[in-house]
Design a protein around this motif. Structure first.
Motif, PDB file in Angstrom:
ATOM      1  N   SER A   1       8.602  -7.545  -0.757  1.00 55.54           N
ATOM      2  CA  SER A   1       8.625  -6.199  -1.305  1.00 55.54           C
ATOM      3  C   SER A   1       8.093  -5.229  -0.266  1.00 55.54           C
ATOM      4  O   SER A   1       7.173  -5.556   0.490  1.00 55.54           O
ATOM      5  N   ILE A   2       8.690  -4.089  -0.241  1.00 56.08           N
ATOM      6  CA  ILE A   2       8.305  -3.111   0.762  1.00 56.08           C
ATOM      7  C   ILE A   2       6.880  -2.635   0.520  1.00 56.08           C
ATOM      8  O   ILE A   2       6.143  -2.324   1.453  1.00 56.08           O
ATOM      9  N   ALA A   3       6.484  -2.661  -0.768  1.00 59.03           N
ATOM     10  CA  ALA A   3       5.112  -2.235  -1.072  1.00 59.03           C
ATOM     11  C   ALA A   3       4.112  -3.187  -0.448  1.00 59.03           C
ATOM     12  O   ALA A   3       3.160  -2.792   0.213  1.00 59.03           O
TER      13      ALA A   3
ATOM     14  N   ALA B   1       4.810  -5.074   1.972  1.00 56.22           N
ATOM     15  CA  ALA B   1       4.995  -4.964   3.415  1.00 56.22           C
ATOM     16  C   ALA B   1       4.099  -3.885   3.997  1.00 56.22           C
ATOM     17  O   ALA B   1       3.401  -4.107   4.975  1.00 56.22           O
ATOM     18  N   THR B   2       4.094  -2.740   3.361  1.00 64.00           N
ATOM     19  CA  THR B   2       3.273  -1.659   3.907  1.00 64.00           C
ATOM     20  C   THR B   2       1.797  -1.987   3.756  1.00 64.00           C
ATOM     21  O   THR B   2       1.000  -1.682   4.622  1.00 64.00           O
TER      22      THR B   2
ATOM     23  N   LEU C   1       0.482  -5.016   3.733  1.00 67.17           N
ATOM     24  CA  LEU C   1       0.204  -6.005   4.763  1.00 67.17           C
ATOM     25  C   LEU C   1       0.033  -5.346   6.122  1.00 67.17           C
ATOM     26  O   LEU C   1      -0.843  -5.679   6.894  1.00 67.17           O
ATOM     27  N   ALA C   2       0.925  -4.380   6.350  1.00 66.48           N
ATOM     28  CA  ALA C   2       0.928  -3.746   7.654  1.00 66.48           C
ATOM     29  C   ALA C   2      -0.349  -2.941   7.882  1.00 66.48           C
ATOM     30  O   ALA C   2      -0.821  -2.805   8.998  1.00 66.48           O
TER      31      ALA C   2
ATOM     32  N   ALA D   1       7.558  -7.293   7.696  1.00 63.91           N
ATOM     33  CA  ALA D   1       6.100  -7.190   7.583  1.00 63.91           C
ATOM     34  C   ALA D   1       5.441  -8.523   7.860  1.00 63.91           C
ATOM     35  O   ALA D   1       5.854  -9.557   7.342  1.00 63.91           O
TER      36      ALA D   1
ATOM     37  N   ARG E   1      10.500  -1.287  -6.078  1.00 60.33           N
ATOM     38  CA  ARG E   1       9.148  -1.863  -6.042  1.00 60.33           C
ATOM     39  C   ARG E   1       8.816  -2.383  -7.424  1.00 60.33           C
ATOM     40  O   ARG E   1       8.344  -1.633  -8.276  1.00 60.33           O
TER      41      ARG E   1
END
Lengths: 324, 269, 331
Positions: free
Chosen positions: B258-260, B262-263, B265-266, C224, C265
């Motif tokens: 999930s991009i959420a 991902a961000t 984590l980043a 990521a 999301r």
């Protein structure tokens, strides 16, 4: 294994069917060998009647078919009126000669068609490919008979090659090596005629099949792995294009066989061609049936060979058939 | 409210003699039951081989189930005769992953769209044209592209066209089999929005089959997680995410990038 | 700069165009420049039409016949690949740089056993005795299939699952010990759990073999915790580049921002069962819908200005590692 047994079963049924059809069609055709004798006043009607009885021409068709089958099982394939001998040994000698011609022509035709087709596909749309396409187009429109006659004419005019027959007159006096050379020399012309007549079609099919896979992702991937070009073309591309070509192979055996019957007649090659022609003209019933049956057998043999190749070349077919 | 679709103990078995090409995609169903209410979306989520595509084919009457019932508004599709079934069939439309495969490449947009209308025999030629342009508008396309062939459209446009064609016979249920999976992220969002709009405006009901749990949760009211031919978890979409019960659901959640996350984590390297 | 001294791969001002039947050229890549350090993973993010697959193919000069590199250089280990002869190129492909293609079911020869497909790659680059070759093939396959190397080696592609096929592709690509792997959407067609598994394989290979990697994907979420740097392509141009942590956490280009927003999301879904629309980017990135002048993203951009239609923005460095091509950051 089941796959092959099934195929063999099909082939057997096919042979029975062809034997039935050819038997009935040839016997139902008007006239028979004895009709010609009847015109001869020197032969007594009693003799004719005796011959009719001997050849069972007075019996109803099914009885004759069964007794022909019986003779087939005993390896005789009926009786030749003209040669006054069982058909099988007569046919076998000719069949051997025809097979010799067909097999060698098949090998040569494919041996040339594969590299030519691959080469053409590799240069798709560029000059070499276009030149070859022109060549094959000309070859396709040229009738087989014209090709055979043209080659014959060439041989006669130049005297380079023997214009016909299978061996020289004094063949029996030659040494073994000399015999072989003599045979080869006589074979060049008919084989060339056969190869040239079938080559254009084969080249076109190989070209199309290979060109079809050349753009496939797995070939680009293989290229990306640094696989050398020759290997890429002959190992990867040809292997992937094999399926349609193998089917074509089975078919090409058939066309080469029928082509060879014609070429044999033109170039007086002592094979099935002239023999069958003679038998048809003389209404030598069982010889004709035997010849037809034998040709069918060759054809089925070619197709069976193709099936074996296909099974060997494509694992997916093995899976589909449950692998026995 | 009555459910639009009621599936009871649906079973589909394949004996060994399937075509090779299909073996990868089709797997058995082992007693699947669920209800689908009008104007809602059920997302069927699972890995390949879980039976979700088989379910789609059975519901669309393209594969006969081995056992079980499919009730569509009180009619059991499994028990219907061929003639009856042909009448019901237009009410369930199927949309595949890659519309390039299901749209005739030799036809232009208008031809593709008018064919199902012509088959209905309800409209004259003028009516057909009007209906076609109305359908195009509904899916966010304009008559400008009417003469283009499918190959000249973008992936998103093609999928819109596939939806328009599916809407043509006036279906009650759309089955979307990985309908978004082949599209770019930004286009996926567009088509997902379109599907939601159509649900509001036309009261459309969806069976949304996907391996993308994130999109499934976003678009659906309820989620059914499939595994080895069974539904192993069924519940409201937001519950599935926050409190998954079955191990398969947890695995799918863990594997959903999930991009959420991902961000997040980043941000914490 | 010292950076250039150690770069494994340096792509400079790469331009690639495709000829269509009408003879009109379509510019697939315009002025793409980037560098890759040994052992670094660069995530290339782009949608269809962004030129990401063209980039993968042109680095090894594997473009289809109508594609042409019109300008630029690709320096790999100090050599310009674009100038290399065909023999030299063949030696680099699969040996020093490996390519992993998108669709594992299409990138393997359909009627060759998996083991042979790996062996062919080895045989293409090293002349080894048969026995050694066989043993090496076994070893390579065993690195991606620790448990069932033997069975896989004798299988045909149609007998393998998607994940297994992808592993065979990976085995092919690492067979000759390359220093760079280019992977074009290697997980796009796989199940989510298999996808994670394959990412794990890449991760461990990188640690074991010290590989540099260009990982091309359309899914930002995959990058990521995996990529070191991220490069975002749109319409054949680099629109944003920077350290993965920075770009993923705080994207700056309007396209990157919008792209990240359009991904669903699931955790942020409202609890009341209400469904909300995704903030989608309008339009599409088809070559035919790109503007002929100005910023390629301008027609779809929410922040567009007059300037955007007139000329193309250049890549502007913002902060330490990040660079963005957008007029918003031009001062």
């Amino acid at each position: 294994m089941r796959y092959f047994l099934r195929r063999l079963g099909h082939a057997f049924l096919m042979l029975i069917g062809v034997s039935l059809l050819s038997f009935f069609f040839t016997t139902l055709a008007p006239g028979n060998y004895l009709d010609e004798m009847r015109l001869d006043p020197q032969i007594a009607p009693e003799t004719l009647a005796a011959l009719r009885a001997q050849y069972q021409l007075d019996q109803p068709l099914p009885v004759r078919y069964v007794s022909w089958l019986n003779s087939l099982i005993h390896g005789k394939m009926g009786f030749s009126f003209a040669y006054n001998s069982p058909v099988a040994p007569l046919l076998m000698v000719r069949a051997r000669n025809t097979l010799l011609l067909t097999i060698i022509a098949t090998l040569f035709a494919w041996g040339l068609a594969l590299p030519l087709g691959v080469w053409s596909a590799e240069h798709l749309g560029r000059l070499p490919d276009r030149l070859l396409s022109w060549g094959t187009a000309v070859g396709l429109v040229l009738p087989d008979l014209a090709l055979a006659l043209g080659l014959l004419l060439l041989a006669v005019k130049t005297g380079w090659l023997p214009p016909g027959g299978m061996v020289s007159v004094d063949f029996e006096s030659f040494s073994l090596l000399h015999k072989l050379g003599d045979l080869l020399q006589h074979m060049i012309l008919p084989v060339a005629a056969l190869v040239l007549s079938s080559l254009p079609l084969l080249v076109r099919h190989v070209r199309a099949a290979v060109a079809d896979v050349l753009g496939a992702p797995f070939l680009v991937a293989a290229k990306g792995h640094g696989i050398p070009k020759r290997r890429l073309l002959y190992h990867y591309a040809l292997r992937a294009a094999a399926n349609p070509l193998i089917s074509l192979f089975g078919f090409s055996v058939g066309t080469l066989l029928s082509g060879s019957l014609l070429v044999e007649v033109v170039m007086s090659w002592p094979g099935l061609g002239p023999f069958l022609l003679e038998a048809i003209l003389a209404r030598d019933l069982y010889v004709v049936i035997g010849g037809v049956l034998l040709s069918t057998l060759f054809l089925l043999g070619g197709n069976f060979l193709a099936d074996v190749f296909l099974y060997w070349a494509d694992p997916r077919i093995r899976k589909e058939n449950g692998a026995g | 409210m009555q459910p639009l679709l009621n599936v009871e103990n649906l079973v589909k078995r394949y004996d060994g003699k399937r075509l090779v090409a299909l073996q990868d995609e089709l797997s058995a169903l082992d007693g699947v039951s669920f209800s689908l209410f009008p104007a809602t979306t059920l997302a069927v989520v699972g890995e390949s081989g879980s039976g979700k595509s088989t379910l789609a084919l059975c519901l669309a009457c393209l594969e006969p189930p081995t056992a079980g019932c499919i009730w569509l508004e009180g009619k059991n599709l499994v028990a219907l005769g061929e003639a009856e079934r042909r009448k019901v069939r237009p009410q369930i439309q199927l949309i595949f992953q890659d519309p390039a495969n299901s749209l005739n490449p030799r036809w232009n947009v208008l031809e593709i769209l008018t064919e199902p209308l012509r088959l209905q025999g309800k409209f004259n030629s003028e009516g057909i044209e009007r209906r076609a342009s109305c359908l195009l508008e509904q899916v966010g396309l304009s008559m400008h592209i009417a003469t283009r062939s499918p190959a000249e459209l973008s992936g998103g446009q093609r999928q819109r066209l596939a939806i328009a064609r599916a809407l043509a016979p006036g279906p009650k249920l759309l089955i979307l089999d990985e309908a978004l999976s082949a599209l770019d992220c930004s286009v996926q969002a567009q088509i997902a929005n379109l599907l939601m709009e159509l649900q509001t405006s036309l009261g459309m009901t969806y069976l949304f089959i996907t391996h993308d749990l994130a999109m499934g949760v976003h678009i659906a009211d309820e989620i059914a997680v499939m595994h080895q031919g069974r539904i192993v978890e069924l519940g409201p979409a937001e519950k599935i995410v926050t409190s998954p019960h079955h191990e398969m659901t947890r695995q799918l959640l863990a594997a959903t990038p999930s991009i959420a996350q991902a961000t997040r984590l980043a941000r914490e390297p | 700069m010292g950076l250039e001294m150690t770069a494994l791969l340096a792509v400079q001002d790469l331009h690639v165009s495709y000829r269509s039947r009408g003879g009109i050229a379509f510019q697939a890549l315009t002025g793409v420049s980037f560098q890759l350090m040994p052992g670094e993973i660069l995530g290339v993010l782009g949608e269809s039409g962004s030129g990401k697959s063209t980039l993968a193919a042109s680095l090894l000069r594997l473009l289809p016949e109508h594609g042409q590199i019109t300008k630029g250089s690709v320096l790999f280990e100090g050599k310009d690949i674009l100038q290399a002869g065909s023999v030299e190129l063949q030696g680099i492909r699969g040996s020093r740089i490996s390519l992993i293609f998108q669709e594992p079911s299409l990138a393997l020869h359909p009627t060759m056993r998996a083991g042979e497909q790996v062996r062919q790659v080895l045989a293409a680059h090293e002349s080894l005795p048969k026995r050694v070759l066989k043993e090496k093939t076994r070893q390579v396959l065993a690195t991606v299939f620790p448990e069932e190397e033997g069975r896989i080696s004798h299988s045909y592609p149609h007998q393998l699952s998607g994940g297994q096929r992808q592993r065979v592709l990976i085995a092919q690509s690492i067979a000759c010990g390359p220093s760079l792997i280019i992977a074009d959407e290697p997980t796009a067609s796989l199940d989510p759990t298999t996808q994670m598994e394959i990412l794990g394989v890449f991760q461990s290979l990188r640690e074991k073999l010290d590989l540099a990697m260009i990982f091309i994907t359309h899914n930002p979420a995959l990058l990521a915790g995996f990529a070191d740097r991220v490069l975002v392509l749109y319409g054949g141009r680099i629109v944003e580049v920077g350290a993965a942590a920075t770009v993923l956490a705080s994207p700056q280009h309007p396209y990157t921002k919008a792209l990240f927003r359009s991904v669903p999301r699931p955790l942020e879904r409202p609890r009341n069962g209400e469904k909300v629309k995704l903030p989608a980017i309008p339009g599409d990135s088809l070559p035919s819908s790109l503007p002929s002048e100005g910023c390629p993203f301008e027609p779809r951009c929410a922040d567009r200005m007059d300037l955007c239609r007139k000329r193309e923005p250049e890549l502007i460095r913002i902060g330490g590692t990040q660079a963005v091509s957008c007029f918003k950051f031009e001062s």
